[in-house]
Scaffold this active site. Structure first.
Site, PDB file in Angstrom:
ATOM      1  N   LYS A  61      14.425  33.620  50.429  1.00 18.07           N
ATOM      2  CA  LYS A  61      15.254  32.460  51.010  1.00 18.07           C
ATOM      3  C   LYS A  61      15.963  33.126  51.982  1.00 18.07           C
ATOM      4  O   LYS A  61      16.595  32.687  53.104  1.00 18.07           O
ATOM      5  CB  LYS A  61      16.351  32.011  49.918  1.00 18.07           C
ATOM      6  CG  LYS A  61      15.904  31.072  48.902  1.00 18.07           C
ATOM      7  CD  LYS A  61      15.474  29.789  49.350  1.00 18.07           C
ATOM      8  CE  LYS A  61      14.008  29.629  49.731  1.00 18.07           C
ATOM      9  NZ  LYS A  61      13.046  29.132  48.924  1.00 18.07           N
ATOM     10  N   CYS A 109       2.530  20.829  62.849  1.00 18.38           N
ATOM     11  CA  CYS A 109       2.407  19.572  63.581  1.00 18.38           C
ATOM     12  C   CYS A 109       2.708  18.218  62.847  1.00 18.38           C
ATOM     13  O   CYS A 109       2.076  18.018  61.768  1.00 18.38           O
ATOM     14  CB  CYS A 109       1.155  19.406  64.302  1.00 18.38           C
ATOM     15  SG  CYS A 109       0.943  20.857  65.261  1.00 18.38           S
ATOM     16  N   HIS A 130      10.695  54.836  42.987  1.00 17.12           N
ATOM     17  CA  HIS A 130       9.467  55.039  43.704  1.00 17.12           C
ATOM     18  C   HIS A 130       9.201  54.964  45.115  1.00 17.12           C
ATOM     19  O   HIS A 130       8.248  54.602  45.632  1.00 17.12           O
ATOM     20  CB  HIS A 130       8.255  54.225  42.982  1.00 17.12           C
ATOM     21  CG  HIS A 130       8.230  54.446  41.390  1.00 17.12           C
ATOM     22  ND1 HIS A 130       7.728  55.644  40.822  1.00 17.12           N
ATOM     23  CD2 HIS A 130       8.782  54.025  40.514  1.00 17.12           C
ATOM     24  CE1 HIS A 130       7.897  55.889  39.512  1.00 17.12           C
ATOM     25  NE2 HIS A 130       8.679  54.667  39.285  1.00 17.12           N
ATOM     26  N   GLU A 156      12.183  35.694  45.343  1.00 20.67           N
ATOM     27  CA  GLU A 156      12.504  34.209  45.889  1.00 20.67           C
ATOM     28  C   GLU A 156      13.933  34.409  46.535  1.00 20.67           C
ATOM     29  O   GLU A 156      14.242  33.884  47.684  1.00 20.67           O
ATOM     30  CB  GLU A 156      12.603  33.203  44.863  1.00 20.67           C
ATOM     31  CG  GLU A 156      13.400  31.980  45.065  1.00 20.67           C
ATOM     32  CD  GLU A 156      12.582  31.269  46.417  1.00 20.67           C
ATOM     33  OE1 GLU A 156      11.294  31.761  46.520  1.00 20.67           O
ATOM     34  OE2 GLU A 156      13.080  30.328  46.669  1.00 20.67           O
ATOM     35  N   TRP A 188       3.597  22.543  66.225  1.00 18.35           N
ATOM     36  CA  TRP A 188       4.125  23.789  66.023  1.00 18.35           C
ATOM     37  C   TRP A 188       2.814  24.764  66.300  1.00 18.35           C
ATOM     38  O   TRP A 188       1.621  24.469  65.917  1.00 18.35           O
ATOM     39  CB  TRP A 188       4.115  23.851  64.281  1.00 18.35           C
ATOM     40  CG  TRP A 188       4.398  25.073  63.565  1.00 18.35           C
ATOM     41  CD1 TRP A 188       5.910  25.661  63.474  1.00 18.35           C
ATOM     42  CD2 TRP A 188       3.724  26.100  63.168  1.00 18.35           C
ATOM     43  NE1 TRP A 188       5.804  26.647  63.053  1.00 18.35           N
ATOM     44  CE2 TRP A 188       4.712  27.089  62.750  1.00 18.35           C
ATOM     45  CE3 TRP A 188       2.420  26.542  62.959  1.00 18.35           C
ATOM     46  CZ2 TRP A 188       3.996  28.220  62.286  1.00 18.35           C
ATOM     47  CZ3 TRP A 188       2.011  27.611  62.528  1.00 18.35           C
ATOM     48  CH2 TRP A 188       2.860  28.509  61.980  1.00 18.35           C
ATOM     49  N   GLU A 194      14.362  33.948  55.400  1.00 14.02           N
ATOM     50  CA  GLU A 194      13.782  32.991  56.134  1.00 14.02           C
ATOM     51  C   GLU A 194      14.869  32.067  56.626  1.00 14.02           C
ATOM     52  O   GLU A 194      14.650  31.333  57.900  1.00 14.02           O
ATOM     53  CB  GLU A 194      12.792  31.989  55.687  1.00 14.02           C
ATOM     54  CG  GLU A 194      13.512  31.199  54.295  1.00 14.02           C
ATOM     55  CD  GLU A 194      12.338  30.317  53.468  1.00 14.02           C
ATOM     56  OE1 GLU A 194      11.278  30.055  54.105  1.00 14.02           O
ATOM     57  OE2 GLU A 194      12.591  29.901  52.391  1.00 14.02           O
ATOM     58  N   ASN A 208      -3.387  17.939  64.489  1.00 13.94           N
ATOM     59  CA  ASN A 208      -2.686  18.735  63.759  1.00 13.94           C
ATOM     60  C   ASN A 208      -3.785  19.587  63.152  1.00 13.94           C
ATOM     61  O   ASN A 208      -4.646  19.065  62.590  1.00 13.94           O
ATOM     62  CB  ASN A 208      -1.724  18.159  62.503  1.00 13.94           C
ATOM     63  CG  ASN A 208      -1.416  19.083  61.662  1.00 13.94           C
ATOM     64  OD1 ASN A 208      -1.318  20.223  61.602  1.00 13.94           O
ATOM     65  ND2 ASN A 208      -1.349  18.537  60.457  1.00 13.94           N
ATOM     66  N   GLY A 209      -3.746  20.873  63.075  1.00 14.02           N
ATOM     67  CA  GLY A 209      -4.852  21.855  62.436  1.00 14.02           C
ATOM     68  C   GLY A 209      -5.499  22.558  63.592  1.00 14.02           C
ATOM     69  O   GLY A 209      -4.836  22.906  64.526  1.00 14.02           O
ATOM     70  N   LYS A 246       7.136  23.488  57.287  1.00 14.77           N
ATOM     71  CA  LYS A 246       7.381  23.041  56.070  1.00 14.77           C
ATOM     72  C   LYS A 246       6.008  22.898  55.149  1.00 14.77           C
ATOM     73  O   LYS A 246       6.054  23.385  54.137  1.00 14.77           O
ATOM     74  CB  LYS A 246       7.975  21.490  56.134  1.00 14.77           C
ATOM     75  CG  LYS A 246       8.479  21.008  54.572  1.00 14.77           C
ATOM     76  CD  LYS A 246       9.470  21.852  53.938  1.00 14.77           C
ATOM     77  CE  LYS A 246       9.827  21.309  52.493  1.00 14.77           C
ATOM     78  NZ  LYS A 246      10.532  22.310  51.676  1.00 14.77           N
ATOM     79  N   ARG A 296       8.967  19.376  59.230  1.00 15.88           N
ATOM     80  CA  ARG A 296       7.906  19.909  58.962  1.00 15.88           C
ATOM     81  C   ARG A 296       7.910  21.432  59.799  1.00 15.88           C
ATOM     82  O   ARG A 296       6.940  22.233  59.717  1.00 15.88           O
ATOM     83  CB  ARG A 296       6.462  18.940  59.526  1.00 15.88           C
ATOM     84  CG  ARG A 296       6.471  17.862  58.355  1.00 15.88           C
ATOM     85  CD  ARG A 296       5.387  16.845  59.043  1.00 15.88           C
ATOM     86  NE  ARG A 296       4.382  17.319  59.211  1.00 15.88           N
ATOM     87  CZ  ARG A 296       2.983  17.196  58.343  1.00 15.88           C
ATOM     88  NH1 ARG A 296       3.478  16.325  57.473  1.00 15.88           N
ATOM     89  NH2 ARG A 296       2.002  17.701  58.534  1.00 15.88           N
TER      90      ARG A 296
HETATM   91  C1  F6R Z   1       9.952  29.095  51.267  1.00 17.73           C
HETATM   92  C2  F6R Z   1       8.900  27.732  51.451  1.00 17.73           C
HETATM   93  C3  F6R Z   1       7.565  28.326  51.490  1.00 17.73           C
HETATM   94  C4  F6R Z   1       6.743  27.427  50.440  1.00 17.73           C
HETATM   95  C5  F6R Z   1       5.144  27.633  51.054  1.00 17.73           C
HETATM   96  C6  F6R Z   1       4.107  26.953  49.912  1.00 17.73           C
HETATM   97  O1  F6R Z   1      11.211  28.430  51.207  1.00 17.73           O
HETATM   98  O2  F6R Z   1       9.115  26.590  51.209  1.00 17.73           O
HETATM   99  O3  F6R Z   1       7.403  29.678  50.945  1.00 17.73           O
HETATM  100  O4  F6R Z   1       6.695  27.723  49.256  1.00 17.73           O
HETATM  101  O5  F6R Z   1       4.756  27.464  52.229  1.00 17.73           O
HETATM  102  O6  F6R Z   1       4.361  25.480  50.254  1.00 17.73           O
HETATM  103  P1  F6R Z   1       3.871  24.486  49.162  1.00 17.73           P
HETATM  104  O7  F6R Z   1       4.732  24.557  48.080  1.00 17.73           O
HETATM  105  O8  F6R Z   1       3.957  23.046  49.581  1.00 17.73           O
HETATM  106  O9  F6R Z   1       2.405  24.724  48.777  1.00 17.73           O
END
Ligand code: F6R
Length: 607
Positions: free
Chosen positions: A483, A2, A502, A479, A74, A486, A98-99, A602, A27
């Site tokens: 990517k 949020c 395995h 990773e 959110w 997501e 937010n929270g 985010k 966000r």
């Molecule tokens: C994926 C992504 C998330 C963040 C994770 C941690 O692309 O961005 O997996 O890496 O939410 O976020 P931070 O780095 O802000 O602690």
């Protein structure tokens, strides 16, 4: 998660609030709303979906008033529908939050007993109802808000606006960040400095447990013990270029393209002028005085930590445990003496990573962090916070923050190697020289964008994808798969190549693209064997390798991407680019919302 904004301004608040909410879109959110006080009366407008829906509503039903609060939601408690959209109003008070209020059920039961009904599924409505209850009991707004806040358990950033009070906002922070912006005869509140960027550069960050009583020309901050607190006002200059797309179609594309520049910035920051040594600022890090490290993070930052494990162990002979923050914090792991704990986070506000840091506080020898936001909670609560200098990252999928995290972690591992006598000055200088040449190599790879677009067109047809890698390429495979899933919503999984037999090999058939990340290093031959096993079962292999690797293996692969040959220690930073570009172009080919993928936030400030 949020986004919150608030204004006691000199101009009509609605358009300014909507613009500020736009800056918080990154966000992640699923509905948005505003409330203002106009002619002494509270009014609100809310809409489900993107901010444009709220803007359209405001054209049809304008909202006047110079004092207001705004929110992008959110969803945590309750579906993303209109009833659950913030601001929540209970009679003379409106609240944005937010929270997560953990004791909202108990509070709700208490209010129900007093005859107060609920009309939403949210925990936030309970906050508004509680404030209304205290107002109706005769407490003035400030007192009613403080009494309400005192009853809340959980994590929150909260903003209250009251009927008949066009010169008052009350803000509270516990677990979720909140910043107060100082204008001339006006005041602002925002979830972060980006929201407030064009409005003011003068920012005060609230501390844990703080409550701010904000008037148009003053702010009084009270700490969690009820004492007046003096919080520093800082100048936070955010380059407006960082929060626009700079001619790119998406923030993610811009941020991928920025990597050579921001990595160069990070190198300049951490290298001595002659480029032959690494300087870690702050109180420094005593790598010779520790026996092990524990690295903790979430998501992409966790994969950066997994990569760093290889580096610290191989370059510095330093044993490293890596943990997912949400597991670490509840497992209560013993932390042996002479252990440094390192927390990696782009936002510096990730709830689980912050909780993990607090667990390690007092147990580990030192608390280190690698962060992008130097004013963040994680940075402030660490003994030494190393900035990654990636600049604002707006795309939800982390790209430049990842490669900058890798850069800083590699520099730390090299420094550790030197401090622990594993690397002599010459060997360190050679590695650093190779690292300084990396941004130019990254630029050459970025110039081949069309190659990745072409490969992605084929990947976009797939329903599933598998990523394989060994050694330093294993975290990169993870990773790459993250990517891909997501932003393109293609189900992608990653395995260490040696794990294929395995179990996951059962998934292989001719519809399954398998992305193999394999520079021609000491493990190349082994990865090739795993690749043969895939191809023997009809799997389509997209091999990402270098010229030498391509020469050794060009039979039967579906597609190849040939990257420049670099020092093996640098391959994770280089191979991050194809991982990002393949996911990006696949998402674009599928027409998904690249910068704000569904369901994602985010900065994950709740567990
Ligand atoms: C994926 C992504 C998330 C963040 C994770 C941690 O692309 O961005 O997996 O890496 O939410 O976020 P931070 O780095 O802000 O602690």
């Amino acid at each position: 998660m949020c986004g919150i904004v608030g204004i006691l301004g000199r101009h009509e608040a609605s358009p300014i609030l909507v613009e500020a909410l736009k800056r918080l879109e990154y966000r992640g959110y699923d509905s948005a709303g505003l409330a203002t006080v106009n002619d002494g009366h509270l009014e609100r407008r809310r809409a489900v979906g993107k901010l444009v829906n709220l803007s359209d509503l405001l054209v049809r039903e304008p909202l006047a008033g110079k004092a207001g609060i705004g929110h992008t939601r959110w969803a945590t408690h309750g579906a993303p529908n209109l009833a659950n959209t913030h601001p929540h109003r209970a009679g003379p008070v409106a609240v944005v939050h937010n929270g997560i209020i953990e004791n909202y059920r108990e509070l709700r039961a208490e209010l129900t007993e007093l005859g107060t009904g609920h009309s939403t599924d949210t925990d936030t409505e309970t906050v508004a109802l509680l404030a209304q209850h205290y107002l109706e009991a005769g407490h003035p707004p400030r007192e009613a808000a403080m009494r309400t806040i005192a009853r809340l358990e959980g994590a929150y950033a909260l903003l209250f606006l009251f009927d008949g009070e066009p010169d008052l906002l009350i803000a509270a922070r516990k677990g979720s960040p909140l910043a107060v912006g100082h204008g001339d005869g006006e005041m602002f509140v925002g979830s972060d400095a980006i929201a407030l960027a064009p409005l003011t550069e003068r920012i005060t960050y609230l501390e844990e447990g703080d409550c701010a009583i904000i008037a148009r020309d003053s702010v009084e901050i009270v700490d969690e013990n009820g004492n007046i607190a003096n919080r520093e006002m800082r100048r936070i200059e955010i380059d407006p270029a960082q929060i626009d797309k700079g001619g790119h179609r998406h923030f993610m594309a811009k941020e991928i393209a920025e990597q050579p520049t921001v990595i160069s910035d990070a190198l300049r920051h951490y290298l001595t002028e002659d480029g032959r040594d690494v300087v870690l600022p702050g109180t420094g890090v005593d790598f010779a005085g520790i026996d092990r490290m524990v690295l903790v993070a979430c998501g992409t930052a966790y994969y950066a930590c997994l990569t760093a494990k290889y580096w610290f162990e191989q370059l510095a002979g330093l044993p490293v445990d890596v943990d997912i923050a949400s597991e670490f914090r509840y497992r209560h792991p013993p932390i042996p003496d002479r252990t440094a704990a390192l927390f990696v986070s782009q936002s510096g506000e990730t709830a689980d990573t912050l909780a993990a840091l607090r667990y390690a506080s007092g147990r580990a020898d030192s608390l280190l962090s690698v962060v992008n936001v130097p004013e963040s909670s994680i940075a402030r609560e660490s003994d030494v916070a190393l900035p990654i200098l990636a600049g604002a990252e707006i795309g939800v999928a982390s790209t430049k923050a990842f490669t900058c995290q890798l850069t800083v972690l590699l520099l730390m591992a090299l420094r550790a190697g030197r401090d622990r006598g594993k690397l002599d000055a010459e060997a360190l200088a050679d590695r650093l020289s190779a690292l300084r040449g990396l941004p130019a190599i990254l630029n050459r790879v970025l110039a081949r964008d069309s190659e990745f677009r072409e490969a992605a067109r084929a990947l976009a047809e797939a329903g599933n994808a598998l990523y394989l890698g060994r050694g330093l390429m294993y975290p990169l495979a993870l990773e790459g798969a993250l990517k891909m899933k997501e932003i393109s919503y293609i189900h992608a999984e990653a395995y260490a190549s040696g794990e294929l037999k395995h179990g996951p090999i059962a998934l292989i058939d001719k519809t399954m693209p398998v992305i193999v990340m394999a520079p021609c290093d000491a493990l190349f031959g082994k990865t090739v064997s795993n690749m043969q096993e895939v191809m023997a079962r009809g799997g389509r292999v997209l091999l990402i390798t270098d010229a030498e690797g391509a020469q050794q293996q060009d039979d039967g692969v579906w597609r190849q991407v040939i990257l420049p040959q670099v020092d093996p220690a640098l391959t994770p930073i280089l191979y991050a680019l194809p991982a990002q570009l393949l996911a990006y172009h696949t998402a674009v080919a599928k027409g998904t919302d690249v910068d704000q993928p569904r369901n994602l936030a985010k900065s994950v400030t709740v567990e």
